[in-house]
Structure formats: C-alpha cells, structure tokens
Scaffold this motif. Sequence first.
Motif, PDB file in Angstrom:
ATOM      1  N   PHE A 145       0.813  -1.217   0.000  1.00 19.05           N
ATOM      2  CA  PHE A 145       0.000   0.000   0.000  1.00 19.05           C
ATOM      3  C   PHE A 145       0.853   1.276   0.000  1.00 19.05           C
ATOM      4  O   PHE A 145       0.613   2.160  -0.830  1.00 19.05           O
ATOM      5  CB  PHE A 145      -0.983  -0.002   1.179  1.00 19.05           C
ATOM      6  CG  PHE A 145      -1.925   1.165   1.184  1.00 19.05           C
ATOM      7  CD1 PHE A 145      -3.026   1.208   0.343  1.00 19.05           C
ATOM      8  CD2 PHE A 145      -1.720   2.234   2.051  1.00 19.05           C
ATOM      9  CE1 PHE A 145      -3.895   2.284   0.354  1.00 19.05           C
ATOM     10  CE2 PHE A 145      -2.585   3.315   2.079  1.00 19.05           C
ATOM     11  CZ  PHE A 145      -3.682   3.343   1.218  1.00 19.05           C
ATOM     12  N   PRO A 146       1.844   1.400   0.878  1.00 17.07           N
ATOM     13  CA  PRO A 146       2.643   2.643   0.855  1.00 17.07           C
ATOM     14  C   PRO A 146       3.317   2.893  -0.496  1.00 17.07           C
ATOM     15  O   PRO A 146       3.360   4.033  -0.973  1.00 17.07           O
ATOM     16  CB  PRO A 146       3.680   2.430   1.962  1.00 17.07           C
ATOM     17  CG  PRO A 146       3.060   1.428   2.890  1.00 17.07           C
ATOM     18  CD  PRO A 146       2.256   0.524   1.991  1.00 17.07           C
ATOM     19  N   THR A 147       3.798   1.847  -1.126  1.00 17.76           N
ATOM     20  CA  THR A 147       4.449   1.994  -2.429  1.00 17.76           C
ATOM     21  C   THR A 147       3.442   2.433  -3.489  1.00 17.76           C
ATOM     22  O   THR A 147       3.745   3.285  -4.334  1.00 17.76           O
ATOM     23  CB  THR A 147       5.110   0.664  -2.846  1.00 17.76           C
ATOM     24  OG1 THR A 147       6.037   0.279  -1.827  1.00 17.76           O
ATOM     25  CG2 THR A 147       5.831   0.782  -4.171  1.00 17.76           C
ATOM     26  N   VAL A 148       2.253   1.872  -3.442  1.00 16.04           N
ATOM     27  CA  VAL A 148       1.197   2.246  -4.389  1.00 16.04           C
ATOM     28  C   VAL A 148       0.847   3.723  -4.229  1.00 16.04           C
ATOM     29  O   VAL A 148       0.730   4.460  -5.213  1.00 16.04           O
ATOM     30  CB  VAL A 148      -0.049   1.347  -4.194  1.00 16.04           C
ATOM     31  CG1 VAL A 148      -1.259   1.905  -4.933  1.00 16.04           C
ATOM     32  CG2 VAL A 148       0.245  -0.079  -4.627  1.00 16.04           C
ATOM     33  N   ILE A 149       0.700   4.162  -2.988  1.00 12.82           N
ATOM     34  CA  ILE A 149       0.352   5.568  -2.734  1.00 12.82           C
ATOM     35  C   ILE A 149       1.477   6.496  -3.169  1.00 12.82           C
ATOM     36  O   ILE A 149       1.237   7.528  -3.815  1.00 12.82           O
ATOM     37  CB  ILE A 149      -0.003   5.785  -1.247  1.00 12.82           C
ATOM     38  CG1 ILE A 149      -1.199   4.929  -0.840  1.00 12.82           C
ATOM     39  CG2 ILE A 149      -0.259   7.262  -0.953  1.00 12.82           C
ATOM     40  CD1 ILE A 149      -2.429   5.096  -1.710  1.00 12.82           C
ATOM     41  N   THR A 150       2.693   6.133  -2.861  1.00 15.13           N
ATOM     42  CA  THR A 150       3.842   6.946  -3.270  1.00 15.13           C
ATOM     43  C   THR A 150       3.913   7.055  -4.792  1.00 15.13           C
ATOM     44  O   THR A 150       4.148   8.142  -5.334  1.00 15.13           O
ATOM     45  CB  THR A 150       5.151   6.351  -2.713  1.00 15.13           C
ATOM     46  OG1 THR A 150       5.079   6.343  -1.284  1.00 15.13           O
ATOM     47  CG2 THR A 150       6.362   7.153  -3.155  1.00 15.13           C
ATOM     48  N   GLY A 151       3.679   5.951  -5.488  1.00 18.72           N
ATOM     49  CA  GLY A 151       3.669   5.978  -6.954  1.00 18.72           C
ATOM     50  C   GLY A 151       2.583   6.893  -7.495  1.00 18.72           C
ATOM     51  O   GLY A 151       2.803   7.640  -8.452  1.00 18.72           O
ATOM     52  N   PHE A 152       1.410   6.842  -6.882  1.00 20.06           N
ATOM     53  CA  PHE A 152       0.318   7.717  -7.310  1.00 20.06           C
ATOM     54  C   PHE A 152       0.683   9.177  -7.064  1.00 20.06           C
ATOM     55  O   PHE A 152       0.498  10.028  -7.946  1.00 20.06           O
ATOM     56  CB  PHE A 152      -0.975   7.355  -6.580  1.00 20.06           C
ATOM     57  CG  PHE A 152      -2.120   8.272  -6.902  1.00 20.06           C
ATOM     58  CD1 PHE A 152      -2.712   8.268  -8.150  1.00 20.06           C
ATOM     59  CD2 PHE A 152      -2.605   9.146  -5.950  1.00 20.06           C
ATOM     60  CE1 PHE A 152      -3.758   9.111  -8.461  1.00 20.06           C
ATOM     61  CE2 PHE A 152      -3.662   9.995  -6.232  1.00 20.06           C
ATOM     62  CZ  PHE A 152      -4.244   9.978  -7.493  1.00 20.06           C
ATOM     63  N   GLU A 153       1.216   9.469  -5.903  1.00 16.15           N
ATOM     64  CA  GLU A 153       1.613  10.858  -5.592  1.00 16.15           C
ATOM     65  C   GLU A 153       2.642  11.361  -6.612  1.00 16.15           C
ATOM     66  O   GLU A 153       2.562  12.517  -7.056  1.00 16.15           O
ATOM     67  CB  GLU A 153       2.211  10.946  -4.192  1.00 16.15           C
ATOM     68  CG  GLU A 153       1.179  10.795  -3.090  1.00 16.15           C
ATOM     69  CD  GLU A 153       1.806  10.737  -1.701  1.00 16.15           C
ATOM     70  OE1 GLU A 153       2.986  10.314  -1.574  1.00 16.15           O
ATOM     71  OE2 GLU A 153       1.131  11.128  -0.758  1.00 16.15           O
TER      72      GLU A 153
END
Length: 158
Positions: A145-153
């Motif tokens: 999840f953190p990696t997914v959010i960072t990628g989206f940001e």
Amino acid sequence: MTAVRAIADGLRVSGLVLVEPALYDIARGEAPIERHIAVVTEARARVTQGDLFGFWSILRPLMFGGPSTRERWEDERAVAQRWATTDLPWGHGIRERCLAGVPTLVVTGGWNEEYEIIASRLVDVGADHMMLPGYAHRPQDHPDFPTVITGFERSLAI
C-alpha cells in the motif's frame, strides 16, 4: 464520501485516494449494489418498528459475518445501535462524474463485488484502480500500500 461530496461542491484537489469507497450511488442498478441496499433497508425497517435485535439479526451477518445470538446480544447492543443510526452510503446524489478530471486512485481488496463495481465505475471516468488482495476491507494494511500511494503521488503534476 465526505471528500467526494466536497469535490462535487467545488473543492479543488491535486488528487484523491479512495480506499474501498462505499459510493453506492454511482453504481445504482447493479445487482450486488441493489441487493445490499435492499437488505440494509429491510434491516432499518426493523429499527423503525422498535426491533433493534431484528435489525442486528439482518445486519450482523451481512456486515460482520456470523449470526446474531441472544447470548451475545448485551455485548453487541451498543454496536447495533451505532450501526442503526449511521448515515447510509447512498442517497446523497454522488455520481461518478463528480470525479471526472480529478486524478483518482481507487484501492480495493478484491474481496467484495460491490467495491469492485464501484471501482469500475470510477475507472470509467478516468480513475486508476489498484487491487491489493488478502486483507479484505483493509487493503491499506497490505505491505504494498505505501508503495502504491507513493507511486500515485509521484504521478500527479503538482
């Protein structure tokens, strides 16, 4: 739902992450959505008739799994009362077009057809969808999840 309502009312945002969004209004007409609404409506009717245990007998299996029992009733009564008065996630006029043009990431856990249908409707207006299975209604607990959010940001042009 509050963030989506604010965006519909004109709040400008750079991007939006929705985790298992219960935006039922955007998927009205789909059989799983309508089934869920019908069951909750039936349960709520029991409350209006003064039958909180009857409400819980319908809602508990739907939302939490397992039957309600008289043996657990005193321990669960307060939870039942809270759910009996919680705002329903439909009837607010939110439509998928509210998010058209807003960079949006929808994260689901792949465990519930209703959330996948809602995600699909959002994808139809431009949202990205990431399914992180294995954590049911809490895909935010998935280790990716953190990696997914960072990628989206990083994808946002801020």
